[in-house]
Design an enzyme around this catalytic site. Structure first.
Site, PDB file in Angstrom:
ATOM      1  NE  ARG A 100      60.035  -6.135 166.668  1.00  0.00           N
ATOM      2  CZ  ARG A 100      61.143  -6.100 165.929  1.00  0.00           C
ATOM      3  NH1 ARG A 100      61.602  -4.950 165.472  1.00  0.00           N
ATOM      4  NH2 ARG A 100      61.790  -7.201 165.639  1.00  0.00           N
ATOM      5  CB  VAL A 101      58.170  -2.466 160.792  1.00  0.00           C
ATOM      6  CG1 VAL A 101      57.389  -3.387 159.878  1.00  0.00           C
ATOM      7  CG2 VAL A 101      57.346  -1.265 161.194  1.00  0.00           C
ATOM      8  CB  SER A 102      63.348  -2.250 162.627  1.00  0.00           C
ATOM      9  OG  SER A 102      63.368  -3.640 162.812  1.00  0.00           O
ATOM     10  CB  THR A 103      62.700   2.299 160.787  1.00  0.00           C
ATOM     11  OG1 THR A 103      62.230   1.911 159.482  1.00  0.00           O
ATOM     12  CG2 THR A 103      64.050   1.653 161.061  1.00  0.00           C
TER      13      THR A 103
ATOM     14  CD  GLN B 240      61.704  -1.511 158.413  1.00  0.00           C
ATOM     15  OE1 GLN B 240      61.469  -1.684 159.603  1.00  0.00           O
ATOM     16  NE2 GLN B 240      62.650  -2.164 157.772  1.00  0.00           N
TER      17      GLN B 240
END
Length: 196
Positions: free
Chosen positions: A7-10, A13
């Site tokens: 997972r990345v936040s945005t 990314q």
């Protein structure tokens, strides 16, 4: 089976680093998403990943903070894994929840990650407060001039306009139109949201 979660936040990314590490760890299936860890709604792939796990499966993550946003969240995930007979492993941290010492280490790392996020948030808020005190307003510049905003709000209050029709008339997005109206019609609620 080794099941990976990245997972990345945005949206800006990239999960490539995590995906490479999960592949090297032997994951046969990988769930990935670009979503904030703070929102359960935003982590639909995590929900699918957890639902897919069964006895003897190993959930593999690049780092523990990719899967849990708080110690409470981490403990809930660990309880779920225990119920279904699965374990968790981090590629970059010494985690092994097949024994009590491993569970303890996971809890400590979760607490440290939560502390780190809290400290980052506090620093960010302190920086915004200091910037406001100097007369600067963090964030993007407004899309509309104060005069255009006043005209838009007048049109909205007169009736007959939706946010979509206002956005078309003034050449802005519906969310810009909505924020302009909220600043006038719901100032207290808007201020609370702006501070978060």
């Amino acid at each position: 089976m080794f099941v990976g979660y990245a997972r990345v936040s945005t949206q800006d990314q990239d999960t490539a680093l995590q995906l490479d590490a999960l592949a090297a760890a032997g994951c046969q299936k990988v769930y990935q998403e670009k979503a904030s860890g703070a929102s359960r709604r935003g982590r639909q792939e995590l929900a699918r990943c957890l639902a897919s796990l069964g006895p003897d499966d190993v959930l593999v993550v690049y780092k523990i903070d990719r899967i849990a946003r708080s110690l409470f969240d981490l403990l809930g995930i660990l309880r779920h894994l225990e119920r279904v007979g699965a374990t968790i492993k981090s590629v970059t941290e010494p985690l092994d929840t097949t024994n009590s010492m491993g569970v303890f280490v996971v809890q400590i790392l979760g607490a440290v990650a939560q502390l780190e996020r809290s400290m980052i948030r506090e620093r960010s808020i302190a920086g915004q407060v200091a910037a406001r005190a100097r007369g600067r307003h963090p964030g993007r510049a407004r899309a509309m001039s104060p005069e255009d905003e006043a005209d838009l709000v007048r049109d909205y209050l007169a009736g007959g306009f939706t946010y979509d029709s206002l956005s078309a008339k003034y050449g802005v997005s519906p969310s810009v139109a909505k924020r302009a109206v909220y600043r006038v019609t719901k100032p207290a609620a808007y201020q609370r949201r702006a501070k978060v």
